[in-house]
Motif scaffolding. Structure first.
Motif, mmCIF file in Angstrom:
data_model
loop_
_atom_site.group_PDB
_atom_site.id
_atom_site.type_symbol
_atom_site.label_atom_id
_atom_site.label_comp_id
_atom_site.label_asym_id
_atom_site.label_seq_id
_atom_site.Cartn_x
_atom_site.Cartn_y
_atom_site.Cartn_z
ATOM 1 N N MET A 1 0.843 -1.185 0.000
ATOM 2 C CA MET A 1 0.000 0.000 0.000
ATOM 3 C C MET A 1 0.885 1.245 0.000
ATOM 4 O O MET A 1 1.925 1.264 0.635
ATOM 5 N N ILE A 2 0.418 2.250 -0.673
ATOM 6 C CA ILE A 2 1.127 3.519 -0.771
ATOM 7 C C ILE A 2 0.257 4.591 -0.127
ATOM 8 O O ILE A 2 -0.963 4.576 -0.266
ATOM 9 N N THR A 3 0.892 5.528 0.579
ATOM 10 C CA THR A 3 0.170 6.604 1.248
ATOM 11 C C THR A 3 0.164 7.840 0.360
ATOM 12 O O THR A 3 1.220 8.291 -0.086
ATOM 13 N N ILE A 4 -1.016 8.376 0.115
ATOM 14 C CA ILE A 4 -1.192 9.608 -0.651
ATOM 15 C C ILE A 4 -1.803 10.641 0.281
ATOM 16 O O ILE A 4 -2.823 10.378 0.920
ATOM 17 N N LYS A 5 -1.195 11.824 0.352
ATOM 18 C CA LYS A 5 -1.693 12.901 1.207
ATOM 19 C C LYS A 5 -2.456 13.906 0.346
ATOM 20 O O LYS A 5 -1.909 14.470 -0.594
ATOM 21 N N LEU A 6 -3.725 14.093 0.672
ATOM 22 C CA LEU A 6 -4.600 15.001 -0.064
ATOM 23 C C LEU A 6 -5.070 16.136 0.837
ATOM 24 O O LEU A 6 -5.180 15.962 2.051
ATOM 25 N N THR A 7 -5.397 17.263 0.221
ATOM 26 C CA THR A 7 -6.093 18.312 0.955
ATOM 27 C C THR A 7 -7.553 17.893 1.069
ATOM 28 O O THR A 7 -8.012 17.006 0.341
ATOM 29 N N ASN A 8 -8.278 18.536 1.948
ATOM 30 C CA ASN A 8 -9.714 18.240 2.057
ATOM 31 C C ASN A 8 -10.425 18.517 0.734
ATOM 32 O O ASN A 8 -11.316 17.775 0.335
ATOM 33 N N GLN A 9 -10.036 19.591 0.045
ATOM 34 C CA GLN A 9 -10.657 19.933 -1.232
ATOM 35 C C GLN A 9 -10.413 18.834 -2.267
ATOM 36 O O GLN A 9 -11.338 18.418 -2.969
ATOM 37 N N GLN A 10 -9.176 18.349 -2.357
ATOM 38 C CA GLN A 10 -8.867 17.277 -3.298
ATOM 39 C C GLN A 10 -9.640 16.009 -2.960
ATOM 40 O O GLN A 10 -10.204 15.361 -3.835
ATOM 41 N N PHE A 11 -9.671 15.674 -1.684
ATOM 42 C CA PHE A 11 -10.375 14.470 -1.250
ATOM 43 C C PHE A 11 -11.871 14.573 -1.538
ATOM 44 O O PHE A 11 -12.472 13.637 -2.065
ATOM 45 N N ASN A 12 -12.468 15.705 -1.204
ATOM 46 C CA ASN A 12 -13.904 15.871 -1.434
ATOM 47 C C ASN A 12 -14.238 15.806 -2.910
ATOM 48 O O ASN A 12 -15.257 15.217 -3.306
ATOM 49 N N TYR A 13 -13.393 16.391 -3.751
ATOM 50 C CA TYR A 13 -13.615 16.314 -5.201
ATOM 51 C C TYR A 13 -13.523 14.861 -5.664
ATOM 52 O O TYR A 13 -14.393 14.363 -6.379
ATOM 53 N N LEU A 14 -12.472 14.202 -5.238
ATOM 54 C CA LEU A 14 -12.265 12.815 -5.626
ATOM 55 C C LEU A 14 -13.432 11.946 -5.174
ATOM 56 O O LEU A 14 -13.972 11.147 -5.945
ATOM 57 N N LYS A 15 -13.832 12.118 -3.944
ATOM 58 C CA LYS A 15 -14.926 11.321 -3.386
ATOM 59 C C LYS A 15 -16.236 11.572 -4.137
ATOM 60 O O LYS A 15 -16.929 10.629 -4.512
ATOM 61 N N SER A 16 -16.564 12.820 -4.378
ATOM 62 C CA SER A 16 -17.851 13.118 -5.005
ATOM 63 C C SER A 16 -17.885 12.781 -6.493
ATOM 64 O O SER A 16 -18.931 12.413 -7.017
ATOM 65 N N HIS A 17 -16.746 12.859 -7.178
ATOM 66 C CA HIS A 17 -16.734 12.609 -8.613
ATOM 67 C C HIS A 17 -16.323 11.180 -8.975
ATOM 68 O O HIS A 17 -16.860 10.597 -9.904
ATOM 69 N N LEU A 18 -15.362 10.646 -8.279
ATOM 70 C CA LEU A 18 -14.894 9.296 -8.585
ATOM 71 C C LEU A 18 -15.958 8.258 -8.283
ATOM 72 O O LEU A 18 -16.087 7.258 -8.988
ATOM 73 N N LEU A 19 -16.762 8.489 -7.255
ATOM 74 C CA LEU A 19 -17.809 7.536 -6.877
ATOM 75 C C LEU A 19 -18.815 7.303 -7.999
ATOM 76 O O LEU A 19 -19.408 6.234 -8.091
ATOM 77 N N LYS A 20 -18.995 8.304 -8.858
ATOM 78 C CA LYS A 20 -19.947 8.156 -9.956
ATOM 79 C C LYS A 20 -19.521 7.050 -10.911
ATOM 80 O O LYS A 20 -20.358 6.374 -11.483
ATOM 81 N N SER A 21 -18.206 6.886 -11.083
ATOM 82 C CA SER A 21 -17.696 5.890 -12.023
ATOM 83 C C SER A 21 -17.093 4.667 -11.361
ATOM 84 O O SER A 21 -17.134 3.577 -11.910
ATOM 85 N N TYR A 22 -16.504 4.874 -10.190
ATOM 86 C CA TYR A 22 -15.741 3.805 -9.536
ATOM 87 C C TYR A 22 -16.082 3.708 -8.055
ATOM 88 O O TYR A 22 -15.199 3.759 -7.202
ATOM 89 N N GLY A 23 -17.324 3.541 -7.723
ATOM 90 C CA GLY A 23 -17.738 3.465 -6.332
ATOM 91 C C GLY A 23 -17.068 2.352 -5.565
ATOM 92 O O GLY A 23 -16.676 2.518 -4.412
ATOM 93 N N ASP A 24 -16.873 1.217 -6.216
ATOM 94 C CA ASP A 24 -16.230 0.088 -5.546
ATOM 95 C C ASP A 24 -14.758 0.359 -5.269
ATOM 96 O O ASP A 24 -14.205 -0.110 -4.283
ATOM 97 N N LEU A 25 -14.113 1.162 -6.101
ATOM 98 C CA LEU A 25 -12.706 1.504 -5.898
ATOM 99 C C LEU A 25 -12.537 2.303 -4.616
ATOM 100 O O LEU A 25 -11.636 2.053 -3.831
ATOM 101 N N TYR A 26 -13.418 3.242 -4.383
ATOM 102 C CA TYR A 26 -13.334 4.065 -3.180
ATOM 103 C C TYR A 26 -13.485 3.214 -1.923
ATOM 104 O O TYR A 26 -12.787 3.424 -0.936
ATOM 105 N N LEU A 27 -14.349 2.249 -1.970
ATOM 106 C CA LEU A 27 -14.606 1.422 -0.803
ATOM 107 C C LEU A 27 -13.410 0.540 -0.432
ATOM 108 O O LEU A 27 -13.300 0.082 0.691
ATOM 109 N N ASP A 28 -12.498 0.319 -1.386
ATOM 110 C CA ASP A 28 -11.326 -0.515 -1.140
ATOM 111 C C ASP A 28 -10.201 0.227 -0.413
ATOM 112 O O ASP A 28 -9.237 -0.382 0.006
ATOM 113 N N GLN A 29 -10.313 1.537 -0.271
ATOM 114 C CA GLN A 29 -9.211 2.329 0.266
ATOM 115 C C GLN A 29 -9.388 2.617 1.752
ATOM 116 O O GLN A 29 -10.499 2.823 2.217
#
Length: 94
Positions: A1-29
């Protein structure tokens, strides 16, 4: 596993947009929120998936009519850089 450090803004964008296409991917992290930042512990293969997704989104929605980078485009560029798998990341993973 690799650690990625995100800002809250980056994380919120990723969470809200990535879930539309890859919801299962988010759940694996594994996600850990600390002091205004978010740490994601992620498998290298999933890093590639997120980076490729962000690259496609950048082309689709990252520029205005004058081909200037939008705020969304700036976040996507940051995500592409953050999820770029470097040789030293691979070494740490082994």
């Amino acid at each position: 596993m690799i650690t990625i450090k995100l800002t809250n803004q980056q994380f919120n964008y990723l969470k809200s947009h990535l879930l539309k296409s890859y919801g299962d991917l988010y759940l694996d992290q594994k996600v850990d929120k600390k002091n205004g930042t978010v740490l994601i512990y992620i498998d290298p293969a999933n890093m590639d998936t997120i980076r490729d997704w962000a690259g496609g989104e950048l082309q689709r929605a990252g520029f205005d009519k004058s081909y200037e980078l939008t705020n969304e485009g700036k976040i996507l560029e940051e995500l592409i850089e953050l999820f770029y798998l470097r040789p030293e990341d691979i070494d740490k993973n082994n």
